[in-house]
Write an enzyme that holds these catalytic residues in place. Structure first.
Site, PDB file in Angstrom:
ATOM      1  N   GLU A 165      49.582 -15.674  72.651  1.00  0.00           N
ATOM      2  CA  GLU A 165      49.001 -17.007  72.065  1.00  0.00           C
ATOM      3  C   GLU A 165      47.771 -17.219  72.919  1.00  0.00           C
ATOM      4  O   GLU A 165      47.478 -16.705  74.059  1.00  0.00           O
ATOM      5  CB  GLU A 165      49.834 -17.905  73.005  1.00  0.00           C
ATOM      6  CG  GLU A 165      49.412 -19.586  72.858  1.00  0.00           C
ATOM      7  CD  GLU A 165      50.436 -20.623  73.328  1.00  0.00           C
ATOM      8  OE1 GLU A 165      50.401 -21.709  73.014  1.00  0.00           O
ATOM      9  OE2 GLU A 165      51.515 -20.097  73.806  1.00  0.00           O
ATOM     10  N   ASN A 184      57.867 -23.842  66.808  1.00  0.00           N
ATOM     11  CA  ASN A 184      57.987 -23.362  68.067  1.00  0.00           C
ATOM     12  C   ASN A 184      58.512 -24.255  69.160  1.00  0.00           C
ATOM     13  O   ASN A 184      57.926 -25.366  69.294  1.00  0.00           O
ATOM     14  CB  ASN A 184      56.514 -23.067  68.669  1.00  0.00           C
ATOM     15  CG  ASN A 184      56.144 -22.646  69.981  1.00  0.00           C
ATOM     16  OD1 ASN A 184      56.632 -21.674  70.414  1.00  0.00           O
ATOM     17  ND2 ASN A 184      55.721 -23.532  70.754  1.00  0.00           N
ATOM     18  N   GLU A 185      59.547 -23.758  69.853  1.00  0.00           N
ATOM     19  CA  GLU A 185      60.451 -24.455  70.908  1.00  0.00           C
ATOM     20  C   GLU A 185      60.635 -26.000  70.620  1.00  0.00           C
ATOM     21  O   GLU A 185      60.487 -26.568  71.767  1.00  0.00           O
ATOM     22  CB  GLU A 185      59.037 -24.247  72.062  1.00  0.00           C
ATOM     23  CG  GLU A 185      59.860 -24.147  73.359  1.00  0.00           C
ATOM     24  CD  GLU A 185      58.937 -23.966  74.496  1.00  0.00           C
ATOM     25  OE1 GLU A 185      58.974 -22.939  75.240  1.00  0.00           O
ATOM     26  OE2 GLU A 185      57.881 -24.740  74.926  1.00  0.00           O
ATOM     27  N   CYS A 241      52.453 -22.908  71.830  1.00  0.00           N
ATOM     28  CA  CYS A 241      52.407 -24.443  71.583  1.00  0.00           C
ATOM     29  C   CYS A 241      50.976 -24.700  70.742  1.00  0.00           C
ATOM     30  O   CYS A 241      50.954 -25.762  70.080  1.00  0.00           O
ATOM     31  CB  CYS A 241      52.327 -25.209  72.870  1.00  0.00           C
ATOM     32  SG  CYS A 241      53.523 -25.348  74.122  1.00  0.00           S
TER      33      CYS A 241
END
Length: 693
Positions: A57, A409-410, A264
């Site tokens: 990331e 994502n998440e 994120c």
């Protein structure tokens, strides 16, 4: 205990007792060994080929200023504050004025440039770029400087390009630090049309915090844009290549997959700020930067100058995956901004007016689904397809052989589930062989986690992405987490995990041995349950020592150096020794893995014939073990041991001591189908025993 890379010979009892303190040796000699039975003749399922991989990331300056080695910050003046990274050099007879202009730009996408006007040319008529916490340059290495420039009114004949070492701040707000020139070159022949100019700079000395200075030669006006200083020494010597020392550490791990671009940043603070892969391919000079969602996330690491240039884009991620032998695993936005920020949602049905930025129609879920379908075509499509042709034009005629993508994502809650289902159906309808990685939220337990897991099993998801950021003891306590998971249904992707020495997101977290050995204990549980756990990756992967937002991280670097943490070496030992098939392991009295702080797993490696036993001794005293290789035949007489051990659980590696604690290799004796071995205190040990069933 500091470990070196030198080989050494263990005694028949394993770790040489002479290397222990006298009281430790006495304990090791007197204690009855713990018998561990490895069922060599009863191999379990295959270890997934992609079991251990990498999570990337763009956080902590991981891309710009890190893996992507462009040295100029904000090279095209396209950031919100168009002069981030730049400062004017103004003297009494030098620079008269400057402005960021859009008057007849290079292109519609690169529509800002810097216009300079000087009363007289010379050292006081120009601008400097600070780089990413300075520019790291090496003596006698070659750096390609390039700029697009054109001449305006006046008699500007060219520019002087100087690479100089910074010393101390000057007295005024617009006066950058002064320093000694390390390299210098001239740009000549400016015309009234945009043209690219290139020279090579060769520093006379090594500097960690150099800067780039551009000054006008002659009075008048000149325009500059796309200012670049790029090292020639890149991975595989590519023109837009990556930093080779960092890539080498990644390749050394023999990773099974590379997950990118996050994290994120996939979601963005708002949907307008989301990662859009289509904006990151094609001509590097035309890629438009956006603010990095990590720039103002933490008050304790406020970083307003953090942008994504996308010089490292999706094509480069696919290329990197191929270079290091990893399967690419791109993660795509599912129509949701980060739920820790705006939690903005794209409507599932038709567009309903302006987006959050007040520009055009709001993207719907269909926009995000189409992006996913187009990405698969970009990666795998033929040259005759729309997006496959773009890959071919970038220099990669062969498909990238993409096999899996992540949807979101998440994310968590009903908003994710109601978007995931039509998204997954659309992808499977067109590309039934593409495997999907699905989110169950940021926590490994709780009501939202349970509901999402239940739903994903109902939908027959292929991979469920579980994340764990917790104290070291959590990892030791949960080493048996997957022992009782269902053996059918979705596989688990342990997509993000790292022990937090203080607390989640604390700036005081350290990459300590306590964290790393606890992660090793947990990973024995992942390996013993590799019929359930299909992939695993530590996170985050990279961090600049002067520009990080989150800690701990697996690999740290500055402008000139890079090192693997103790956590990195734990990951490396698992990945390099993952084997091909699980082997059942039985502890004394059928004790649970982790009983008395002893953790273990075992595999067999078909290419070498080795049995590989991994052992964690989370104890302040040595521990004698007896490993019985049940059903093994033709066992060799000498095995190899790879050991990480240190009495001090707070020990860390650093730029100054990059291998203060790293694997130490040696040999040990094998007697028949039995190995007697003494585990050092606070140790992670990998035993490779030549044996055939």
């Amino acid at each position: 205990m500091t470990l070196s890379n030198s080989r050494f010979l263990f005694s028949a009892a394993g770790l040489a007792l002479a290397s222990l303190l006298p009281e430790q040796a006495a304990i090791a000699q007197s204690a009855a060994p713990a018998t561990i039975t490895v069922q060599v003749n009863k191999p379990g399922g295959a270890i997934p080929k992609n079991m251990y991989g990498l999570f990337f990331e763009d956080i902590n300056f991981a891309a710009d200023g890190g893996l992507y080695p462009e040295l100029v910050k904000n090279k095209s003046f396209e950031t919100d504050d168009h002069l981030i990274g730049w400062k004017a050099v103004k003297g009494a007879a030098g620079l008269e004025s400057y402005i960021v202009s859009s008057d007849r730009p290079i292109s519609a996408t690169n529509n800002h440039f810097l216009r300079l006007s000087a009363k007289a040319g010379g050292a006081d008529a120009g601008f400097v770029n600070e780089g990413f916490r300075g520019m790291g340059v090496k003596q006698n290495a070659e750096y390609t400087f390039s700029v697009y420039a054109r001449r305006g009114p006046g008699s500007v004949s060219g520019m002087t390009v100087t690479l100089e070492e910074t010393r101390r701040p000057g007295p005024g707000p617009e006066t950058p630090p002064s320093g000694q020139a390390l390299a210098q070159a001239q740009i000549t022949g400016l015309t009234n049309e945009w043209k690219k100019y290139t020279v090579v700079l060769k520093p006379s000395a090594t500097a960690a915090r150099a800067r780039l200075k551009l000054t006008l030669d002659g009075a008048g006006t000149a325009d500059i844009d796309v200012v670049s200083l790029f090292p020639k020494d890149t991975w595989m010597n590519r023109e837009n290549g990556l930093r080779p020392d960092i890539v080498q550490l990644l390749k050394d791990m023999k990773p099974g997959f590379l997950r990118f671009p996050g994290g994120c940043i996939v979601e963005g603070i708002t949907l307008d700020n989301r990662y859009q892969w289509k904006e990151t391919i094609g001509d590097v000079a035309a890629r438009k930067p956006i603010i990095n969602r990590w720039n103002k996330e933490f008050k304790h690491r406020y970083t307003p100058d953090y942008y994504q240039s996308f010089g490292l884009g999706f094509f480069e991620y696919f290329q990197l995956s191929e270079d290091i032998g990893a399967e690419p695993l791109p993660i795509l936005n599912v129509g949701m901004a980060c739920q820790f920020n705006s939690a903005e949602l794209a409507p599932i049905s038709a567009a309903k007016g302006p987006n959050a930025a007040g520009q055009g129609d709001e993207p719907t879920l269909e926009t995000f689904i189409q992006d996913a379908l187009d990405l698969i075509e970009f990666a795998n499509g033929p040259a005759t397809s729309t997006w496959g042709a773009k890959r071919v034009a970038m220099g990669h005629p062969a498909p990238f052989n993409l096999k899996m993508i992540g949807i979101g994502n998440e994310q968590w809650g009903p908003q994710y589930l109601e978007r995931y289902e039509p998204f997954s159906k659309a992808v499977k309808a067109k590309y039934p062989n593409i495997q999907l990685v699905s989110s169950v939220g940021p926590s490994p337990d709780g009501d939202l986690f349970d509901k999402a897991t239940f739903k994903m099993r109902e939908l027959k998801a292929e991979f469920i992405d579980e994340h764990y950021y917790a104290k070291p003891e959590w990892f030791r306590q949960n080493a048996s987490r997957y022992d009782k998971y269902p053996r059918s249904g979705p596989k688990i992707f342990a997509g993000e995990y790292a022990a937090q020495s203080v607390a989640i997101a604390s700036p005081d977290n350290k990459n300590s041995w306590d964290c790393a050995i606890s992660e090793a204990a947990f990973m024995t549980g992942l390996e013993r349950n590799s019929d359930v756990v299909g992939m695993a990756s530590y996170a985050p992967m990279l961090a600049h020592v002067d520009a990080w937002q989150w800690t701990p991280n697996m690999i740290w670097f500055d402008n000139l150096n890079v090192y693997g943490t103790v956590n990195y070496y734990v990951q490396l030992l698992f990945s390099q020794n993952k084997g091909t098939s699980m082997l059942p392991v039985q502890l004394p009295g059928n004790a649970k893995n982790g009983a008395d702080n002893l953790f273990t797993s075992a595999v067999t490696d078909a290419p070498t014939g080795d049995v590989i036993v991994k052992l964690v001794n989370y104890s302040t005293t040595p521990r004698a073990v007896k490993v019985n290789l049940a059903g093994a035949k033709k066992v060799g007489k000498t095995g190899r041991a790879l050991v990480m051990a240190c009495d001090d659980l707070s020990v860390q590696n650093s730029i100054q001591e990059p291998k203060k604690l790293a694997p130490k290799e040696g040999q040990f004796a094998v007697s028949g189908s039995t190995v007697n071995y003494t585990l050092a205190p606070n140790s992670f040990t990998v035993l490779r025993i030549p044996a055939k069933k």
